[in-house]
Design a protein around this motif. Structure first.
Motif, PDB file in Angstrom:
ATOM      1  N   GLU A 108       0.839  -1.195   0.000  1.00  0.00           N
ATOM      2  CA  GLU A 108       0.000   0.000   0.000  1.00  0.00           C
ATOM      3  C   GLU A 108       0.882   1.256   0.000  1.00  0.00           C
ATOM      4  O   GLU A 108       0.657   2.189  -0.763  1.00  0.00           O
ATOM      5  N   ALA A 109       1.893   1.250   0.843  1.00  0.00           N
ATOM      6  CA  ALA A 109       2.790   2.405   0.950  1.00  0.00           C
ATOM      7  C   ALA A 109       3.493   2.658  -0.380  1.00  0.00           C
ATOM      8  O   ALA A 109       3.552   3.790  -0.866  1.00  0.00           O
ATOM      9  N   LEU A 110       4.003   1.611  -1.006  1.00  0.00           N
ATOM     10  CA  LEU A 110       4.719   1.761  -2.281  1.00  0.00           C
ATOM     11  C   LEU A 110       3.781   2.294  -3.363  1.00  0.00           C
ATOM     12  O   LEU A 110       4.169   3.112  -4.188  1.00  0.00           O
ATOM     13  N   ALA A 111       2.527   1.811  -3.329  1.00  0.00           N
ATOM     14  CA  ALA A 111       1.596   2.126  -4.410  1.00  0.00           C
ATOM     15  C   ALA A 111       1.140   3.582  -4.411  1.00  0.00           C
ATOM     16  O   ALA A 111       0.911   4.142  -5.478  1.00  0.00           O
ATOM     17  N   ILE A 112       0.985   4.200  -3.249  1.00  0.00           N
ATOM     18  CA  ILE A 112       0.312   5.509  -3.243  1.00  0.00           C
ATOM     19  C   ILE A 112       1.180   6.690  -2.822  1.00  0.00           C
ATOM     20  O   ILE A 112       0.760   7.824  -2.966  1.00  0.00           O
ATOM     21  N   ILE A 169       8.111   7.876   1.571  1.00  0.00           N
ATOM     22  CA  ILE A 169       7.802   6.969   2.676  1.00  0.00           C
ATOM     23  C   ILE A 169       8.859   7.160   3.759  1.00  0.00           C
ATOM     24  O   ILE A 169      10.050   7.280   3.456  1.00  0.00           O
ATOM     25  N   ALA A 170       8.411   7.180   5.019  1.00  0.00           N
ATOM     26  CA  ALA A 170       9.357   7.073   6.130  1.00  0.00           C
ATOM     27  C   ALA A 170       9.148   5.697   6.755  1.00  0.00           C
ATOM     28  O   ALA A 170       8.038   5.372   7.177  1.00  0.00           O
ATOM     29  N   VAL A 218      14.013   7.559   4.960  1.00  0.00           N
ATOM     30  CA  VAL A 218      12.979   8.402   4.345  1.00  0.00           C
ATOM     31  C   VAL A 218      13.363   8.606   2.885  1.00  0.00           C
ATOM     32  O   VAL A 218      14.436   9.131   2.596  1.00  0.00           O
ATOM     33  N   ASP A 219      12.500   8.187   1.980  1.00  0.00           N
ATOM     34  CA  ASP A 219      12.829   8.348   0.561  1.00  0.00           C
ATOM     35  C   ASP A 219      11.614   8.032  -0.306  1.00  0.00           C
ATOM     36  O   ASP A 219      10.556   7.667   0.191  1.00  0.00           O
ATOM     37  N   LYS A 220      11.821   8.149  -1.630  1.00  0.00           N
ATOM     38  CA  LYS A 220      10.777   7.787  -2.581  1.00  0.00           C
ATOM     39  C   LYS A 220      10.586   6.275  -2.563  1.00  0.00           C
ATOM     40  O   LYS A 220      11.530   5.538  -2.248  1.00  0.00           O
ATOM     41  N   PRO A 221       9.383   5.795  -2.965  1.00  0.00           N
ATOM     42  CA  PRO A 221       9.124   4.355  -2.909  1.00  0.00           C
ATOM     43  C   PRO A 221      10.183   3.494  -3.604  1.00  0.00           C
ATOM     44  O   PRO A 221      10.654   2.513  -3.035  1.00  0.00           O
TER      45      PRO A 221
END
Ligand code: ATP
Ligand code: MG
Length: 358
Positions: A196-200, A204-205, A215-218
């Motif tokens: 879910e986190a990767l998809a939207i 992300i932290a 903390v970075d982009k998916p």
């Protein structure tokens, strides 16, 4: 403009350090996700932003305005909870209007704003319905409409989809993302579901025991995890360890058990022990007689287990010293994958991620 600046924020409950010295800057209009295992402090951090939980130390600002000293209703946040928190004794319209009554918005404006909010979540005309007449997905939409109707600067969502079944979760996460983008609102989303986190998310932290691990982009979180914890939390992987034995061109060679792995760039220091990760889908099967792609490295393994999952086949293999190596294959004919048979695998050394010694 609503950037959210979190500076050295801490909160303990008795001897439990729920959140420790977290600093974070969330950009205007960003969809930012707090991801981590149960108990790592995600909800506590979100509640501190909303004003439902006091800080022990640190500060939180929206833009240039410090908000952690303000009561919740003066922070201009909308919050969506895991269990919807819909009032059963109010209609859909009554639920959505609730925050507007509390803010003393004139009655004439309320009807209009409720209608707009319900339209946003595709529930036009549902005003008069009662919560018990709605499905789980519709209840969650009411909860989202209720948080948006006050036109918050920052939208906070705490595992909003965890009560829904798998298919509806996927549908609703897409809707939430679309809504956030069309409104251009800054959103902070809490989940322990890595997919879910990767998809939207824009960023992300990954949290661990009250601190931020990465903390970075998916795609960076997934492909260039900076710690073994992040690599393992973000799906299936192979975590290995070995010693750097030599350089070979642009590669460092790591001896792990009886096997040599090639790594590009990231590792220096001959003789040092290193941990590294190689994702199962980065490994390809090389058919007998086929060439290994230029610049790639290869491995010989034995197949120990095959799990056919439709689109994907997961294969567990063993290296010469018995170490398990997981492989994920798309569209591989199953007859080429018999338990006990040998396979040649190849990978791009750029897909091996080395970790700094802990
Ligand atoms: N009100 C409270 N009183 C005492 N301890 C608390 C309280 N709220 C949270 N904690 C503790 O603080 C830690 C972090 O809790 P938090 O709810 O923030 O975790 P979480 O990451 O949201 O977990 P989950 O994924 O299970 O919701 C946990 O150890 C929890 O038990
Ligand atoms: Mg929680």
């Amino acid at each position: 403009m609503t950037t959210v600046t979190i500076e050295r924020v801490s909160r303990s409950f008795g001897s439990v350090h729920a959140v420790r010295e977290v600093s974070l800057e969330i950009r205007d209009g960003e969809f930012f996700t707090l991801l981590g295992p149960s108990g790592c402090g995600k909800t506590t951090l979100l509640r501190m932003i909303a004003g439902f939980c006091e800080l022990d130390a640190g500060s939180i600002s929206f833009g240039a305005r410090r908000i952690d000293t303000l009561p919740p209703h003066r922070r201009n946040t909308g919050m969506v909870f895991q269990n919807y928190a819909i009032f059963p004794n109010l209609t859909v319209g009554g639920n959505v209007a609730y925050g507007l009554h509390a803010r003393k918005v004139p009655a004439a404006r309320i009807a209009e704003r409720v209608a707009t909010a319900l339209k946003l979540v595709h529930l036009d005309g549902y005003d008069a319905r009662w919560p018990h007449q709605l499905s789980g997905g519709q209840l969650q939409r009411v909860a989202i409409a209720r948080s948006l109707v006050i036109e918050p600067e920052v939208l906070l969502l705490d595992e909003p989809l965890s009560n829904l079944d798998a298919q509806l979760r996927v549908e609703m996460r897409g809707e939430i993302r679309q809504l956030q983008q069309s409104l251009g609102i800054t959103a902070i989303y809490v989940t322990h579901d890595q997919e879910e986190a990767l998809a939207i998310s824009d960023r992300i932290a990954v949290m661990r025991a009250g601190t931020l691990e990465q903390v970075d982009k998916p795609d960076a979180i997934y492909r260039d995890s900076t710690t073994p914890f992040v690599a393992e939390f973000l799906g299936v992987t192979n975590l290995l360890s070995g010693t750097i034995t030599r350089r070979e061109g642009a590669h460092a060679v790591i001896k792990a058990g009886a096997t040599e792995f090639h790594v590009e760039g990231t590792v220096t220091g001959l003789g040092e022990a290193v941990a590294f990760c190689l994702r199962p889908e980065a490994l390809r099967v090389i058919a007998p007689g086929d060439a290994i792609p230029d610049g790639w490295a290869s491995l010989e393994v034995l197949i120990s287990r095959v799990e056919f999952l439709g689109a994907l086949t997961r294969v567990e293999t063993q290296l010469a010293d018995g170490t398990m190596l997981r492989v994920a294959l798309l569209d591989q004919p199953l007859e080429t994958l018999s338990v006990g048979h040998a396979l040649t695998l190849a990978y791009d050394p750029r897909r091996v991620t080395g970790f700094k010694a802990a």
